[in-house]
Design an enzyme around this catalytic site. Structure first.
Site, PDB file in Angstrom:
ATOM      1  CB  SER A 185      -9.744  44.955  26.405  1.00  0.00           C
ATOM      2  OG  SER A 185      -9.087  43.458  25.870  1.00  0.00           O
ATOM      3  CG  HIS A 200     -21.943  42.987  26.350  1.00  0.00           C
ATOM      4  ND1 HIS A 200     -20.957  44.173  26.433  1.00  0.00           N
ATOM      5  CD2 HIS A 200     -21.116  41.996  25.476  1.00  0.00           C
ATOM      6  CE1 HIS A 200     -19.686  43.901  25.990  1.00  0.00           C
ATOM      7  NE2 HIS A 200     -19.824  42.365  25.221  1.00  0.00           N
ATOM      8  CB  CYS A 208     -17.431  42.614  27.739  1.00  0.00           C
ATOM      9  SG  CYS A 208     -16.682  41.509  26.547  1.00  0.00           S
ATOM     10  CD  GLU A 234     -23.076  46.819  27.385  1.00  0.00           C
ATOM     11  OE1 GLU A 234     -23.354  46.301  28.601  1.00  0.00           O
ATOM     12  OE2 GLU A 234     -21.975  46.670  26.563  1.00  0.00           O
TER      13      GLU A 234
END
Lengths: 292, 226
Positions: B70, B192, B100, B194
């Protein structure tokens, strides 16, 4: 793929599209984080200094590593000598996020690499070709990087390694099933992993570039050649303006296909590190031939 | 996990589509797991747009902010003037989903350490709330809104949501903290999806983006990017 392994490659996935920078102390680590590095790599001396000083290059001291961990919020990686599994145990105990079993340090074992499956902490390893990459993955590496020629400021070897891996990957995908055992023998790589790679047309772990990145253009070149992130070693802190160069390389990795942006970020950076002509270097001075 | 509040169930079955055109979805591609999100969307029949500059937001119905670092993504948002375009995208009706690092960027407030954020989701969030990589873990949690089976959960140096505002629905929780939340057309997960084969959260987001598009159709001007 085991659960543990998904956690290991998962962290590598989160580092994609970023720059990971070599740092030797907390001050450099903060400069790297402020510039937008996704991670820092703790080591005793940057590769250019290891090359200059000679002697045995080892894992960074625990004090330095602790200091670096305390100074940044991004993941911290650290290097261990090839085969030195006790240095790796120490780093894992200290909470390091990724261990680089690196040819840049003096190898501790000239025959064997670390059994990386035995660790909870994920490992990254260098390679010059597909066979070497698959052997490291077989040993448990969760991330592969090119070796390039560390500390040289010369991108030619990283380019050679990226091209070779890409070329060998593509060749595997056109082989028939009954040709894969012979291919595994030639690659000196585990058959099961060779089959997986032939089927998917890509490595089962992320693939980053390292070794000789000195300019934003070098970083973008690696990305366009298929690297998913870029490690920058001596290129930042051996240049005349580390802050600006670090920022520029971070931006070049994100905007690697945007020439207008590459022009913008490549301006006003001062002098890059002085490079070495690898073609004229004596074989024994090469770092990339360590470990195989 | 009995603490999960009652929520309205969203029907994920393909019903009579209100509009034949699929929603247009972007993935913020500054850094991180953007290609993995695009791969999940591809499995759902959506070709996502990679967003690196504000101009690429034009015409999108939804945007995914992926996992990654981030602090790195924030540098880009600040230095390349993406804060205002993203805020405008939300204001003009765009749907957002952050995983996240994406959840951290969307939050109202960020701790450990404190850093700036978009403030489009009324949550307070702790970076690396579970600790370092050795504390990364997998699990599964019930999620009534998505039904059976439990949601697989991969936490990589994950954040922890430490507070939610009154408008925030907790759709799933993990170890006593909200892990999947929704506020209007903004979704966030601290984990996550993904990295798993479970596409339900992405399908839920597509439906949200699609509905949002119906309600804001015609309202959107072509000038949100200034």
């Amino acid at each position: 793929m085991s659960t543990d392994f998904r956690l290991k490659t998962g962290l590598a996935d989160m580092l994609k599209g970023g720059a990971i920078m070599d740092v030797t102390n907390a001050e450099q680590a903060r400069i790297a984080e402020d510039a937008g590095a996704v991670s820092v790599m703790a080591l005793e001396r940057v590769p250019a200094d290891i090359r200059r000083d000679g002697g045995v290059a080892r894992m960074s001291s625990p004090e330095k590593i602790r200091e670096i961990i305390a100074s940044v919020s991004i993941p911290v990686m650290a290097k261990v000598r090839i085969g030195h599994f006790v240095e790796a145990q120490i780093l894992q105990e200290m909470g390091v996020d990724f261990v680089d079993e690196s040819e840049v340090l003096t190898p501790a074992d000239e025959e064997n690499h670390i059994d990386k499956h035995a660790f909870e902490v994920p490992f990254v390893c260098g390679c010059r070709n597909l066979g070497e990459a698959l052997r490291r993955i077989g040993e448990g590496a969760a991330l592969i990087r090119t070796k390039g020629e560390a500390g040289s400021g010369n991108i030619v070897e990283a380019v050679r390694h990226l091209r070779r891996i890409g070329n060998e990957l593509r060749r595997l995908t056109i082989l028939t099933d009954d040709e894969l055992m012979s291919a595994a023998k030639e690659l000196r790589a585990p058959y099961e992993i060779v089959r997986m790679v032939a089927r998917d047309g890509r490595l089962p772990v992320p693939n980053f570039a390292a070794g000789g990145v000195a300019t934003p253009a070098d970083a973008a070149l690696c990305m366009q050649l298929g690297a998913e992130s870029v490690f920058v070693g001596s290129g930042i802190f051996k240049s005349t303006d580390p802050e600006q160069r670090a920022k520029a390389i971070v931006k070049a990795v994100t905007h690697y296909r945007d020439p207008a942006m590459l022009v913008e970020v490549s301006m006003g950076l001062g002098e890059p590190m002085r490079g070495l002509d690898i073609a004229t270097m004596p074989e024994e001075e090469l770092l990339q031939t360590r470990g195989n | 996990m009995g603490a999960i509040p009652e929520t309205t169930t969203v029907d994920l079955r393909p019903g009579p589509a209100p509009s034949p055109a699929p929603p247009r979805i972007g993935v913020l591609a500054l850094q991180g797991s953007f290609a993995l999100h695009a791969a999940v969307l591809r499995r759902l029949g959506i070709e996502a747009v990679e967003v690196r500059r504000a101009a690429a937001l034009e015409g999108l119905d939804g945007l995914i902010i992926p996992g990654g670092e981030s602090s790195t993504m924030l540098k880009f948002l600040l230095e390349e003037d993406l804060f205002d375009p993203l805020t405008a995208f939300h204001r003009e009706g765009g749907a957002l989903y952050g995983t996240c690092a994406g959840a951290i960027l969307l939050a109202r407030s960020v701790e450990n350490p404190a850093q700036e954020s978009l403030g489009l989701l009324d949550i307070e969030i702790q970076r690396n709330g579970y600790g370092r990589q050795l504390e990364s873990h997998v699990g599964a949690c019930p999620c009534p809104v998505l039904g059976e089976p439990d949601l697989p959960l991969v936490m990589i140096r994950g954040p922890v949501i430490s507070d939610t505002g009154p408008g925030v629905e907790v759709l799933a929780a993990w170890r006593g903290a909200p892990a999947f939340v929704r506020e209007g057309r903004v979704l966030a997960t601290t984990f996550h999806p993904e990295l798993t084969d479970d596409t339900r959260i992405h399908a839920y987001f597509l439906k949200l983006a699609h509905e949002t598009r119906q309600t804001t159709a015609g309202k959107k001007s072509g000038t949100i990017l200034g």
